[in-house]
Design a protein around this motif. Structure first.
Motif, PDB file in Angstrom:
ATOM      1  N   ASP A   1      -1.597  16.110 -15.012  1.00 29.32           N
ATOM      2  CA  ASP A   1      -2.378  16.310 -16.279  1.00 29.32           C
ATOM      3  C   ASP A   1      -2.410  14.769 -16.951  1.00 29.32           C
ATOM      4  O   ASP A   1      -3.001  14.543 -17.856  1.00 29.32           O
ATOM      5  CB  ASP A   1      -1.797  17.277 -17.342  1.00 29.32           C
ATOM      6  N   ASP A   2      -1.619  13.890 -16.444  1.00 30.19           N
ATOM      7  CA  ASP A   2      -1.589  12.526 -17.160  1.00 30.19           C
ATOM      8  C   ASP A   2      -1.530  11.395 -16.074  1.00 30.19           C
ATOM      9  O   ASP A   2      -0.761  10.791 -15.728  1.00 30.19           O
ATOM     10  CB  ASP A   2      -0.187  12.301 -17.894  1.00 30.19           C
ATOM     11  N   PRO A   3      -3.001  11.382 -15.392  1.00 30.59           N
ATOM     12  CA  PRO A   3      -3.216  10.320 -14.584  1.00 30.59           C
ATOM     13  C   PRO A   3      -3.063   8.883 -14.892  1.00 30.59           C
ATOM     14  O   PRO A   3      -2.677   8.094 -14.162  1.00 30.59           O
ATOM     15  CB  PRO A   3      -4.859  10.610 -14.004  1.00 30.59           C
ATOM     16  N   ALA A   4      -3.137   8.658 -16.335  1.00 30.47           N
ATOM     17  CA  ALA A   4      -3.043   7.308 -16.813  1.00 30.47           C
ATOM     18  C   ALA A   4      -1.625   6.845 -16.574  1.00 30.47           C
ATOM     19  O   ALA A   4      -1.280   5.660 -16.139  1.00 30.47           O
ATOM     20  CB  ALA A   4      -3.311   6.980 -18.077  1.00 30.47           C
TER      21      ALA A   4
ATOM     22  N   ALA B   1       0.790  -1.115  -0.102  1.00 22.83           N
ATOM     23  CA  ALA B   1      -0.147   0.251   0.000  1.00 22.83           C
ATOM     24  C   ALA B   1       0.805   1.234   0.090  1.00 22.83           C
ATOM     25  O   ALA B   1       2.054   1.199   0.479  1.00 22.83           O
ATOM     26  CB  ALA B   1      -0.827  -0.098   1.274  1.00 22.83           C
ATOM     27  N   GLU B   2       0.438   2.429  -0.547  1.00 21.48           N
ATOM     28  CA  GLU B   2       1.168   3.503  -0.529  1.00 21.48           C
ATOM     29  C   GLU B   2       0.074   4.732  -0.396  1.00 21.48           C
ATOM     30  O   GLU B   2      -1.194   4.564  -1.015  1.00 21.48           O
ATOM     31  CB  GLU B   2       1.892   3.570  -1.883  1.00 21.48           C
ATOM     32  N   THR B   3       0.417   5.885   0.101  1.00 23.37           N
ATOM     33  CA  THR B   3      -0.248   7.022  -0.008  1.00 23.37           C
ATOM     34  C   THR B   3       0.630   8.251  -1.256  1.00 23.37           C
ATOM     35  O   THR B   3       1.600   8.135  -1.001  1.00 23.37           O
ATOM     36  CB  THR B   3      -0.075   7.621   1.415  1.00 23.37           C
ATOM     37  N   VAL B   4      -0.385   8.560  -1.732  1.00 25.42           N
ATOM     38  CA  VAL B   4      -0.080   9.575  -3.086  1.00 25.42           C
ATOM     39  C   VAL B   4      -0.593  10.883  -2.777  1.00 25.42           C
ATOM     40  O   VAL B   4      -1.961  10.848  -2.254  1.00 25.42           O
ATOM     41  CB  VAL B   4      -0.379   9.152  -4.204  1.00 25.42           C
ATOM     42  N   ASP B   5      -0.004  11.907  -2.721  1.00 28.86           N
ATOM     43  CA  ASP B   5      -0.624  13.250  -2.824  1.00 28.86           C
ATOM     44  C   ASP B   5      -0.534  14.016  -3.998  1.00 28.86           C
ATOM     45  O   ASP B   5       0.171  13.315  -5.036  1.00 28.86           O
ATOM     46  CB  ASP B   5      -0.150  14.019  -1.452  1.00 28.86           C
ATOM     47  N   CYS B   6      -0.708  15.059  -4.024  1.00 23.68           N
ATOM     48  CA  CYS B   6      -0.734  15.764  -5.413  1.00 23.68           C
ATOM     49  C   CYS B   6      -0.463  17.353  -4.933  1.00 23.68           C
ATOM     50  O   CYS B   6      -0.897  17.933  -4.021  1.00 23.68           O
ATOM     51  CB  CYS B   6      -2.075  16.019  -6.016  1.00 23.68           C
TER      52      CYS B   6
ATOM     53  N   TYR C   1       1.788  14.303  -9.095  1.00 26.33           N
ATOM     54  CA  TYR C   1       1.688  13.280  -8.140  1.00 26.33           C
ATOM     55  C   TYR C   1       2.843  13.171  -7.475  1.00 26.33           C
ATOM     56  O   TYR C   1       3.870  13.008  -8.241  1.00 26.33           O
ATOM     57  CB  TYR C   1       0.880  12.100  -8.754  1.00 26.33           C
ATOM     58  N   ARG C   2       2.703  12.680  -6.012  1.00 26.26           N
ATOM     59  CA  ARG C   2       3.900  12.394  -5.275  1.00 26.26           C
ATOM     60  C   ARG C   2       3.878  11.454  -4.533  1.00 26.26           C
ATOM     61  O   ARG C   2       2.933  11.116  -3.854  1.00 26.26           O
ATOM     62  CB  ARG C   2       4.229  13.941  -4.577  1.00 26.26           C
ATOM     63  N   TRP C   3       5.021  10.416  -4.428  1.00 24.89           N
ATOM     64  CA  TRP C   3       4.895   9.472  -3.321  1.00 24.89           C
ATOM     65  C   TRP C   3       4.966  10.046  -1.999  1.00 24.89           C
ATOM     66  O   TRP C   3       5.355  11.054  -1.856  1.00 24.89           O
ATOM     67  CB  TRP C   3       6.051   8.413  -3.742  1.00 24.89           C
ATOM     68  N   SER C   4       4.815   9.097  -1.073  1.00 23.56           N
ATOM     69  CA  SER C   4       4.645   9.666   0.415  1.00 23.56           C
ATOM     70  C   SER C   4       6.033  10.230   0.761  1.00 23.56           C
ATOM     71  O   SER C   4       6.203  10.898   1.878  1.00 23.56           O
ATOM     72  CB  SER C   4       4.309   8.377   1.307  1.00 23.56           C
ATOM     73  N   TRP C   5       7.186   9.604   0.277  1.00 21.42           N
ATOM     74  CA  TRP C   5       8.513  10.059   0.666  1.00 21.42           C
ATOM     75  C   TRP C   5       8.817  11.458  -0.170  1.00 21.42           C
ATOM     76  O   TRP C   5       9.950  11.719   0.124  1.00 21.42           O
ATOM     77  CB  TRP C   5       9.266   9.052   0.488  1.00 21.42           C
ATOM     78  N   GLY C   6       8.194  11.853  -0.881  1.00 20.95           N
ATOM     79  CA  GLY C   6       8.316  13.197  -1.610  1.00 20.95           C
ATOM     80  C   GLY C   6       8.668  13.029  -3.057  1.00 20.95           C
ATOM     81  O   GLY C   6       8.795  14.012  -3.665  1.00 20.95           O
ATOM     82  N   GLU C   7       9.069  11.977  -3.564  1.00 16.03           N
ATOM     83  CA  GLU C   7       9.556  11.829  -4.890  1.00 16.03           C
ATOM     84  C   GLU C   7       8.373  11.929  -5.924  1.00 16.03           C
ATOM     85  O   GLU C   7       7.227  11.432  -5.794  1.00 16.03           O
ATOM     86  CB  GLU C   7      10.233  10.477  -5.144  1.00 16.03           C
TER      87      GLU C   7
END
Length: 90
Positions: A74-77, A48-53, A62-68
């Motif tokens: 604009d390209d969610p796919a 599992a992972e948490t993604v933010d924007c 979009y960004r991973w929980s660790w900030g990368e």
């Protein structure tokens, strides 16, 4: 309490990402405050992972929980493809 325009933008982009991830067989849960997306593999609850924007100098990403950065909002796919590859790697 109404969210700020920035929170609405985050929620909008995370909703688009959630739809793409669900098409790929992943489970998503949109957390309202702060807007984040919890993504998991239904076949392996440990993955599992948490993604933010977030807004950066050249757009929303979009960004991973660790900030990368995962990818451009604009390209969610494409972002969903990258997330799915990580969460479903066997």
């Amino acid at each position: 309490m109404a969210g700020t325009p920035r929170e609405h933008t985050r929620t909008y982009y995370l909703g688009k990402l959630a739809a793409e991830l669900e098409e790929r067989g992943l489970t998503t849960m949109l957390r309202p405050y702060p807007p984040t997306l919890r993504v998991s593999d239904p076949d392996n609850a440990m993955l599992a992972e948490t993604v933010d924007c977030v807004p950066l100098s050249d757009g929303w990403f979009y960004r991973w929980s660790w900030g990368e950065v995962v990818g451009l909002a604009d390209d969610p796919a494409l972002a969903a493809q990258r997330i799915a590859q990580v969460l479903t790697a066997r």
